[in-house]
Design an enzyme around this catalytic site. Structure first.
Site, PDB file in Angstrom:
ATOM      1  N   ASP A   1       0.796  -1.236   0.000  1.00  0.00           N
ATOM      2  CA  ASP A   1       0.000   0.000   0.000  1.00  0.00           C
ATOM      3  C   ASP A   1       0.826   1.283   0.000  1.00  0.00           C
ATOM      4  O   ASP A   1       0.370   2.325  -0.437  1.00  0.00           O
ATOM      5  CB  ASP A   1      -0.945   0.018   1.218  1.00  0.00           C
ATOM      6  CG  ASP A   1      -0.207  -0.181   2.543  1.00  0.00           C
ATOM      7  OD1 ASP A   1       1.028  -0.306   2.514  1.00  0.00           O
ATOM      8  OD2 ASP A   1      -0.869  -0.227   3.595  1.00  0.00           O
ATOM      9  N   HIS A   2       2.066   1.205   0.494  1.00  0.00           N
ATOM     10  CA  HIS A   2       2.817   2.450   0.704  1.00  0.00           C
ATOM     11  C   HIS A   2       3.587   2.927  -0.522  1.00  0.00           C
ATOM     12  O   HIS A   2       4.053   4.051  -0.543  1.00  0.00           O
ATOM     13  CB  HIS A   2       3.820   2.272   1.852  1.00  0.00           C
ATOM     14  CG  HIS A   2       3.218   2.453   3.213  1.00  0.00           C
ATOM     15  ND1 HIS A   2       2.219   1.644   3.692  1.00  0.00           N
ATOM     16  CD2 HIS A   2       3.467   3.354   4.196  1.00  0.00           C
ATOM     17  CE1 HIS A   2       1.897   2.034   4.924  1.00  0.00           C
ATOM     18  NE2 HIS A   2       2.638   3.072   5.239  1.00  0.00           N
TER      19      HIS A   2
ATOM     20  N   ARG B   1       8.767   2.828  11.636  1.00  0.00           N
ATOM     21  CA  ARG B   1       9.857   2.388  10.745  1.00  0.00           C
ATOM     22  C   ARG B   1      11.170   2.160  11.501  1.00  0.00           C
ATOM     23  O   ARG B   1      11.700   3.049  12.139  1.00  0.00           O
ATOM     24  CB  ARG B   1      10.039   3.377   9.582  1.00  0.00           C
ATOM     25  CG  ARG B   1      10.451   4.765   9.973  1.00  0.00           C
ATOM     26  CD  ARG B   1      10.347   5.732   8.795  1.00  0.00           C
ATOM     27  NE  ARG B   1       8.957   6.092   8.561  1.00  0.00           N
ATOM     28  CZ  ARG B   1       8.522   7.307   8.221  1.00  0.00           C
ATOM     29  NH1 ARG B   1       9.378   8.287   8.008  1.00  0.00           N
ATOM     30  NH2 ARG B   1       7.246   7.550   8.041  1.00  0.00           N
TER      31      ARG B   1
ATOM     32  N   ASP C   1       3.477  -1.069  11.597  1.00  0.00           N
ATOM     33  CA  ASP C   1       3.003   0.249  11.185  1.00  0.00           C
ATOM     34  C   ASP C   1       2.342   0.872  12.402  1.00  0.00           C
ATOM     35  O   ASP C   1       1.604   0.200  13.125  1.00  0.00           O
ATOM     36  CB  ASP C   1       1.991   0.126  10.045  1.00  0.00           C
ATOM     37  CG  ASP C   1       1.689   1.489   9.462  1.00  0.00           C
ATOM     38  OD1 ASP C   1       2.284   1.827   8.422  1.00  0.00           O
ATOM     39  OD2 ASP C   1       0.881   2.232  10.049  1.00  0.00           O
TER      40      ASP C   1
ATOM     41  N   SER D   1       6.272   7.276  13.231  1.00  0.00           N
ATOM     42  CA  SER D   1       6.193   5.990  12.553  1.00  0.00           C
ATOM     43  C   SER D   1       6.855   4.848  13.321  1.00  0.00           C
ATOM     44  O   SER D   1       7.660   5.056  14.217  1.00  0.00           O
ATOM     45  CB  SER D   1       6.869   6.154  11.201  1.00  0.00           C
ATOM     46  OG  SER D   1       7.271   4.920  10.689  1.00  0.00           O
TER      47      SER D   1
HETATM   48  C1  MIC Z   1       3.297   6.400   8.501  1.00  0.00           C
HETATM   49  O1  MIC Z   1       2.101   6.670   8.544  1.00  0.00           O
HETATM   50  O2  MIC Z   1       4.191   7.183   8.887  1.00  0.00           O
HETATM   51  C2  MIC Z   1       3.696   5.063   7.970  1.00  0.00           C
HETATM   52  C3  MIC Z   1       4.374   5.255   6.708  1.00  0.00           C
HETATM   53  O3  MIC Z   1       2.554   4.283   7.745  1.00  0.00           O
HETATM   54  C4  MIC Z   1       4.609   4.422   9.001  1.00  0.00           C
HETATM   55  C5  MIC Z   1       5.283   3.217   8.598  1.00  0.00           C
HETATM   56  C6  MIC Z   1       6.461   3.444   7.736  1.00  0.00           C
HETATM   57  O4  MIC Z   1       7.266   4.326   7.992  1.00  0.00           O
HETATM   58  O5  MIC Z   1       6.642   2.650   6.839  1.00  0.00           O
HETATM   59  C7  MIC Z   1       3.998   4.185  10.348  1.00  0.00           C
HETATM   60  O6  MIC Z   1       3.153   4.937  10.736  1.00  0.00           O
HETATM   61  O7  MIC Z   1       4.443   3.288  11.072  1.00  0.00           O
HETATM   62 FE1  SF4 Z   2      -0.714   4.688   5.016  1.00  0.00          FE
HETATM   63 FE2  SF4 Z   2       0.370   5.396   7.360  1.00  0.00          FE
HETATM   64 FE3  SF4 Z   2      -1.062   7.122   5.901  1.00  0.00          FE
HETATM   65 FE4  SF4 Z   2      -2.261   5.139   7.056  1.00  0.00          FE
HETATM   66  S1  SF4 Z   2      -1.179   6.813   8.078  1.00  0.00           S
HETATM   67  S2  SF4 Z   2      -2.622   5.825   4.963  1.00  0.00           S
HETATM   68  S3  SF4 Z   2      -0.754   3.493   6.880  1.00  0.00           S
HETATM   69  S4  SF4 Z   2       0.881   6.194   5.363  1.00  0.00           S
END
Ligand code: MIC
Ligand code: SF4
Length: 768
Positions: A103-104, A657, A168, A655
């Site tokens: 999805d990302h 991550r 996530d 996040s």
């Molecule tokens: C986000 O909303 O910041 C993300 C991208 O979904 C991250 C995960 C990521 O950095 O891949 C999250 O919230 O954990």
């Molecule tokens: Fe995607 Fe994170 Fe945004 Fe949700 S908050 S739509 S998981 S990037």
């Protein structure tokens, strides 16, 4: 590992798994109640039912406890690193049902269909890797286009009373269905995928008592925007937020999910609602009657005990009261999700702060707000607007949360309502929410020029959506985004003001009307699930040695047993030091499976405390010249110089991550000091073998100079609850010391010594 695991990785959570979880509730909850000698909150019941050792110490905010989650979910931007780590463990199968969701990595540029094709082409190598590695080790795979992880999980996998972890931070979305769902770094997921328990400090509990009922323009989003205002971005750290009261029962399951989702923005471990009719309706409408029946049969275990509901202050560490009937529509931002005010007050604030009044783009969707109910509420405004000759005065974009939502809202004519106003429908993916947004062809858009966007997303850190620090992002409910898009300005209050139609008529927008669940049921659309083969042993996982997007991992070296000495400081960050500042997303998402390449973004967003607002660079101690942080780290790495980093409050907010911990580790960071850490980031640092310390006296942060060198004393005696002595050597050779705290227990000290948590797993897998 266990053959049963494979059969459970289907497109939904099988009822057998749910029955198994429910079968232990009576005994586990009963014993826990007896042990504590008091009634239990909902979170306590679910946690008790998932304890690895039912007799474990569970002091809130103190004990580290092992749990056995029922599922693992990962999204493509974090799953790559998690799977790369899993691969090095030497197992043949995942131990717990695991799914990967693409999805990302889909960039929003033209529209959903075209953007998906481009993504399939551009990310082919990564998708192939994720699909094959899932197939090999028994994981389920959700193809690009099938939806955003949290929406897909809510529709298919979440169940009341369950426990899952997800790589996530918005994994708590599943709390809308009464599940304890926690965002973690990839290394935590790997623990569970390899059959180890998941370890976390037993959370504190915050109760939110909801009374009254939402009406008019107020939406579930306003509940969490309000809670964020009250608790701020770190107020939920280490706590589970439990919602209850008559107001809670008046919200739909997807509305509850919105609230739980954005609990990530206050640093909460997770958020949860008790099982009720709204959840039963949602389960049935998404084809899970059996789950609803099973949950109904144990419903008394799926909510807090009556005594808790009657006297919440005796059971929660903190109680917040919100009367939904009094709650007015809110909008939060810019730059931080806890800067709240009522929508009606935004215009005046924008005027006083000099923010532009015009809105450059309005975006509806994301994992937070793209349910059927959300879309129907926003679409009701769009429909009225079209009928009355109103036009949107800015770019409007819609991201459906899943293929199921997209197909359903298309069938029900709701997408057409938006398209009639010229809206662009983007792919079922994160898109602009995670910086996957190419605005280069947007008419009138000038990069670097201050501009305002309004979104129904959850995060709004600088540069998050379009990579541009000049974009001021505000988060609000989908219906308010829709209203503001029609006004094209932030100084519009849909409740008290009117808009002017093409023919010059004054139009007052009707109150938004939502439909909780599709009357004709959901249309599943095109299925995006790929089940793993019964035997994955012959599946080949392809990682090209010349790839610039995927790189097999080498273990980090173990600690040499010596105190640190002479560590230069790559960065001392001032103010916000979120994971977006440490390891930016957007264009860098493409390197999430290549540790060396993604290290090119290390600390790029950090504001240097030493150079008056300079972002992303500091002094290279090897040459004395200024250099970008990623290059400083690289230069030290190449010169074999270990180093340290320093953060301010709530370092690593945002996040999950783990790149934000793996990159510094890869480049030779051995110690990170901060005034405080966000939960997931602190764990990620520990997992990767970095010494994560907080200043015992926060004032010491200010005393460390750019040319100072850091070290430690007595590290060989590292022990739980014992502060570490940090040495600071001034350029003239003077040395002073200060105390710093850590939160490692004995196991975690073991990770540090072995070089990483993975090194410990590898050792024990080898010994099996
Ligand atoms: C986000 O909303 O910041 C993300 C991208 O979904 C991250 C995960 C990521 O950095 O891949 C999250 O919230 O954990
Ligand atoms: Fe995607 Fe994170 Fe945004 Fe949700 S908050 S739509 S998981 S990037």
């Amino acid at each position: 590992m266990n053959a049963a695991s494979k059969t459970t990785v289907g497109p939904e959570t099988p009822i057998e798994l749910i029955d198994r979880v429910y079968s232990t509730l009576d005994e586990r909850v009963g014993n826990f109640r007896q042990r504590l000698g008091r009634s239990l909150t909902l979170a306590e019941k679910i946690l008790a039912n998932h304890l690895d050792d039912p007799a474990a110490e569970t002091e809130r905010g103190v004990s580290y406890v092992d749990f056995r989650p029922d599922r693992v979910a990962m999204q493509d931007a974090t799953a790559q690193m998690a799977w790369l780590q899993f691969q090095t463990a030497g197992l043949t199968d995942v131990a717990v049902p695991t799914t990967t969701h693409c999805d990302h990595l889909i960039q929003a540029r033209v529209d959903g269909k075209k953007d998906l094709l481009t993504a399939l082409n551009n990310n082919n190598e990564v998708y192939d890797f994720l699909e094959s590695v899932s197939a090999k080790y028994g994981g389920g795979f959700w193809k690009p286009g099938s939806g955003i992880i949290h929406q897909v999980v809510l529709e298919n996998y979440a169940f009341p009373g369950g426990m899952m972890i997800g790589t996530d931070s918005h994994t708590p979305n599943a709390g809308g269905l009464g599940m304890i769902a926690i965002g973690v770094g990839g290394a935590d997921a790997v623990d569970v995928m390899t059959g180890f328990p998941w370890n976390v400090r037993f959370p504190k509990l915050i109760g939110v008592h909801l009374t009254g009922e939402l009406s008019g323009w107020s939406a579930p989003k306003d509940v969490i925007l309000k809670v964020a205002e009250i608790l701020t971005v770190k107020g939920g750290t280490g706590a589970i937020v439990e919602y209850f009261g008559s107001g809670a029962n008046s919200l739909s399951a997807t509305g509850k999910a919105t609230i739980c989702n954005m609990g990530a923005e206050i640093g909460a471990t997770t958020s949860i609602f008790g099982y009720d009719d709204a959840m039963a309706r949602y389960l049935k409408s998404t084809g899970r009657e059996a789950t609803a029946d099973a949950a109904g049969a144990v419903a008394h275990h799926l909510r807090a005990d009556d005594e808790v509901l009657a006297n919440p202050a005796d059971y929660y560490d903190q109680v917040i009261e919100i009367d939904l009937s009094q709650l007015r529509p809110h909008i939060n931002g810019p730059h931080t999700p806890d800067l709240a005010r009522e929508v009606s007050a935004l215009g005046a604030e924008a005027a006083s702060k000099g923010w532009p009044m015009e809105i450059s783009a309005a975006l509806i969707g994301s994992c937070t707000n793209s349910s059927y109910e959300d879309i129907t509420r926003a679409a009701s405004i769009a429909r009225q607007a079209a009928a009355e000759g109103l036009k949107v005065k800015t770019k409007l974009m819609i991201t459906p949360g899943s293929e199921q939502v997209r197909a359903t809202i298309e069938r029900d004519g709701l997408l057409a309502d938006f398209e009639a106003l010229g809206a662009t429908v983007l792919a079922n993916a994160c898109g602009p929410c995670i910086g996957q947004w190419d605005r280069s062809e947007e008419p009138g858009h000038v990069p670097g020029r201050t501009n305002v966007i309004v979104t129904s997303y959850n995060r709004n850190f600088p540069k998050r959506n379009d990579g541009d620090a000049a974009t001021l992002a505000f988060v609000t409910s989908p219906e308010t985004v829709m209203a503001l898009a029609l006004a094209g300005r932030v100084d519009f209050d849909p409740i008290s003001e009117t808009l002017t139609s093409d023919e010059g008529r004054d139009v007052r927008l009707n109150v938004p009307e939502g439909i909780e669940l599709p009357p004709q049921g959901f249309d599943e659309g095109e299925s995006g699930f790929i089940a793993p083969p019964a035997d994955g042993s012959t599946v080949e996982v392809k990682v090209s040695p010349t790839s610039d997007r995927l790189q097999l991992l080498e273990p980090f070296p173990p600690w040499d047993g010596q105190d640190f000495d002479g560590l230069p400081i790559v960065v001392k960050a001032e103010g916000k030091f979120t994971t977006d500042h440490i390891s930016m997303a957007g264009p860098w998402l493409k390197y999430r499976g290549h540790l060396e390449n993604i290290s090119g973004n290390l600390y790029l967003g950090a504001v240097s405390a030493y150079h008056d607002g300079i972002v992303g660079e500091g002094k290279n101690q090897l040459t004395g010249g200024m250099l970008g942080f990623p290059d400083i780290a690289k230069a030290y790495h190449e010169a074999d110089v270990a180093w340290a980093a320093i953060g301010d409050e709530n370092m690593g907010e945002g996040s999950s991550r783990e790149h934000a911990a793996m990159e510094p580790r890869f480049r030779g960071c051995v110690m990170t000091l901060a005034r405080s850490f966000a939960r997931i980031h602190e764990t990620n640092l520990k997992k990767q073998g970095i010494l994560a310390l907080t200043f015992a006296d926060p004032a010491d942060y200010a005393r460390i100079g750019e040319d100072d060198r850091l070290g430690t004393r007595g590290l060989a005696d590292l022990a739980p609850n014992e502060p570490v002595t940090v040495t600071v050597t001034k350029p003239d050779g003077d040395v002073w010391t200060f105390a710093a705290n850590h939160t490692m227990n004995d196991d975690q000290i073991g990770w540090f010594k072995a070089g990483s948590a993975l090194a410990v797993i590898r050792r024990s897998v080898n010994a099996r």
